[in-house]
Design an enzyme around this catalytic site. Structure first.
Site, PDB file in Angstrom:
ATOM      1  N   TYR A  68      25.911  37.316  38.423  1.00  0.00           N
ATOM      2  CA  TYR A  68      27.257  37.549  38.268  1.00  0.00           C
ATOM      3  C   TYR A  68      28.055  36.928  39.495  1.00  0.00           C
ATOM      4  O   TYR A  68      27.750  37.075  40.375  1.00  0.00           O
ATOM      5  CB  TYR A  68      27.241  38.958  38.305  1.00  0.00           C
ATOM      6  CG  TYR A  68      28.914  39.535  38.277  1.00  0.00           C
ATOM      7  CD1 TYR A  68      29.333  39.627  36.928  1.00  0.00           C
ATOM      8  CD2 TYR A  68      29.564  40.001  39.211  1.00  0.00           C
ATOM      9  CE1 TYR A  68      30.761  40.014  36.863  1.00  0.00           C
ATOM     10  CE2 TYR A  68      30.969  40.392  39.133  1.00  0.00           C
ATOM     11  CZ  TYR A  68      31.503  40.369  37.975  1.00  0.00           C
ATOM     12  OH  TYR A  68      32.679  40.810  37.798  1.00  0.00           O
ATOM     13  N   THR A  88      35.095  44.237  57.800  1.00  0.00           N
ATOM     14  CA  THR A  88      35.983  45.278  58.453  1.00  0.00           C
ATOM     15  C   THR A  88      37.442  45.403  58.015  1.00  0.00           C
ATOM     16  O   THR A  88      38.061  44.182  57.464  1.00  0.00           O
ATOM     17  CB  THR A  88      35.991  45.008  59.870  1.00  0.00           C
ATOM     18  OG1 THR A  88      36.814  43.961  60.450  1.00  0.00           O
ATOM     19  CG2 THR A  88      34.556  45.101  60.619  1.00  0.00           C
ATOM     20  N   THR A 103      33.270  46.822  34.810  1.00  0.00           N
ATOM     21  CA  THR A 103      33.668  47.428  36.259  1.00  0.00           C
ATOM     22  C   THR A 103      34.777  46.245  37.130  1.00  0.00           C
ATOM     23  O   THR A 103      34.482  45.173  36.515  1.00  0.00           O
ATOM     24  CB  THR A 103      32.721  47.877  37.145  1.00  0.00           C
ATOM     25  OG1 THR A 103      31.946  46.727  37.248  1.00  0.00           O
ATOM     26  CG2 THR A 103      31.907  48.984  36.614  1.00  0.00           C
ATOM     27  N   GLY A 104      35.632  46.705  38.038  1.00  0.00           N
ATOM     28  CA  GLY A 104      36.245  45.841  38.750  1.00  0.00           C
ATOM     29  C   GLY A 104      36.814  46.462  40.181  1.00  0.00           C
ATOM     30  O   GLY A 104      36.799  47.779  40.036  1.00  0.00           O
ATOM     31  N   SER A 108      37.858  42.773  38.499  1.00  0.00           N
ATOM     32  CA  SER A 108      37.245  41.837  37.517  1.00  0.00           C
ATOM     33  C   SER A 108      37.042  42.401  35.881  1.00  0.00           C
ATOM     34  O   SER A 108      36.796  41.678  34.983  1.00  0.00           O
ATOM     35  CB  SER A 108      35.665  42.076  37.885  1.00  0.00           C
ATOM     36  OG  SER A 108      35.526  41.339  38.820  1.00  0.00           O
TER      37      SER A 108
END
Length: 395
Positions: A198, A162, A341-342, A99
């Site tokens: 977001y 998973t 952040t990403g 992101s």
């Protein structure tokens, strides 16, 4: 077709003061600084080294941290870029930045605003006719950029939980139009501009706006307007290419049998414009410094990056809004940071700076879990070390 749902969910963000909260990764948003900013601590190379050498919390294969700004610099790496060859990580290695792509996209959109080619208050449907239903008529460009659009949840997409499911869908492909169509069922979740949530789909649409206005894929606009002028030679908008070319850090996921499987090659089409770019810690540091210094935007538009929505606009859980136009705000130990952040499978990143650029940091590391709530622990301890000054009484 697939989604990388993990990278589209909101991170808890950075924020809550206090080492205990940070250690528990309760990184909650702080609103706006109302008092004098806390002083920054001197850099502690030994502690920073220990913070990235701890590749057990969370389980990770590698990490690198680049600290910049006017009050000190530090760089360190830990782990290996490739578990097969055991090659150490270097500062030239590319990583998927998730992101953090949004920072580049928001910057280009604001450049188009500065040129009079995009209007922030313009309805998205007017720019991209036929893509959104009539009931989305109130959604504007500005609502996309600060996540106040109210666009509903995706319907009919895979949601891997998973590692096995992730690999099953890793090369599924979406066009941007197909992806947008999965988020246009039902009414808006809230009136645009009244709440904040977001959502990656906001930036998928923002990238489509760049496509339409410039007449070329958004990646070409990012390259021409940001990468080339700043000399970010190792930053890439990959388009439909699922691979990372050149020197790079591999990403891995832990499988049910405990072994690690390489997830580096991955179709990122579902994240076009919101989480598909590739870069290095050095290029990200240069981008952040240039952006905050006003090299890329005029002052009145640059200020939007450091302006949160009004106080009455809250996140869906009732907490204060924490996303501006393209960035997010976090306050740790009394120090207010701006950045992003990403993450995507096998890769997690944070790039933040104080507004005055006394302290910047770019952290890139490589957790091996799909999602278990522990992935942010390295960001938490690094942010704590870079902001906690024992001499101030803040702990």
């Amino acid at each position: 077709m697939t989604s990388t749902h993990m990278s589209r969910r909101a991170f808890a963000g950075l924020a809550m003061s206090g080492a205990a909260a940070l250690a528990a990764t309760a990184m909650l948003p702080a609103r706006r600084a109302t008092a004098a900013p806390a002083p920054l601590p001197p850099l502690d190379p030994t502690a920073l080294r220990a913070a990235i050498d701890d590749l057990e919390h969370p389980p990770s294969t590698a990490a690198q941290l680049r600290v910049g700004g006017t009050v000190g610099h530090w760089y360190g790496t830990s782990g290996v870029a490739d578990i097969r060859t055991q090659r150490p990580v270097t500062g030239h290695d590319k990583v998927r930045i998730g992101s953090l792509t949004k920072v580049f996209v928001a910057t280009v959109v604001l450049q188009l605003v500065a040129e009079g080619r995009v209007v922030l208050d313009a309805p998205v449907r007017r720019i991209l006719p036929g893509l959104l239903p009539d009931r989305f008529a109130a959604v504007t460009v500005a609502h996309l950029l600060n996540h106040t659009s109210g666009i509903p949840d995706h319907v009919g997409i895979p949601e891997p939980t998973t590692a096995q499911e992730v690999f099953r869908h890793r090369f599924d492909h979406w066009t941007p139009q197909e992806w947008v169509a999965t988020a246009t069922h039902g009414p808006l979740k809230f009136a645009p501009g009244t709440r904040q949530e977001y959502r990656g789909i906001n930036y998928v649409l923002a990238a489509l706006i760049i496509d339409k206005v410039t007449g070329r894929p958004y990646g070409e606009a990012v390259t021409a307007r940001i990468l080339r002028p700043l000399g970010l030679a190792r930053t890439v908008v990959p388009g439909d290419d699922p691979r990372i070319h050149g020197r790079h850090v591999h990403g891995y996921l832990a499988m049910a049998d405990g072994g690690l499987r390489d997830i580096t090659a991955y179709d990122r089409s579902a994240n076009r414009g919101e989480g598909d770019m590739i870069s290095t810690t050095g290029d990200l540091d240069r981008m952040l410094a240039a952006l905050f210094s006003g090299e890329l935007l005029p002052a009145e538009l640059l200020q939007l990056l450091f302006t949160l929505p009004p106080d009455d606009v809250r996140m869906l859980d009732g907490s204060p809004a924490r996303y501006s136009t393209g960035l997010q705000q976090a306050t740790v130990n009394g120090v207010t940071l701006w950045g992003k952040t990403g993450e995507t499978y096998g890769y997690k990143n944070a790039a933040f700076s104080t507004r005055d650029q006394e302290r910047r940091f770019v952290l890139a590391y490589h957790p091996t879990s799909v999602r278990n709530g522990e992935e942010s622990r390295m960001i938490a301890r690094v942010a704590d070390l870079l902001t906690r000054n024992p001499g101030t009484g803040v702990s």
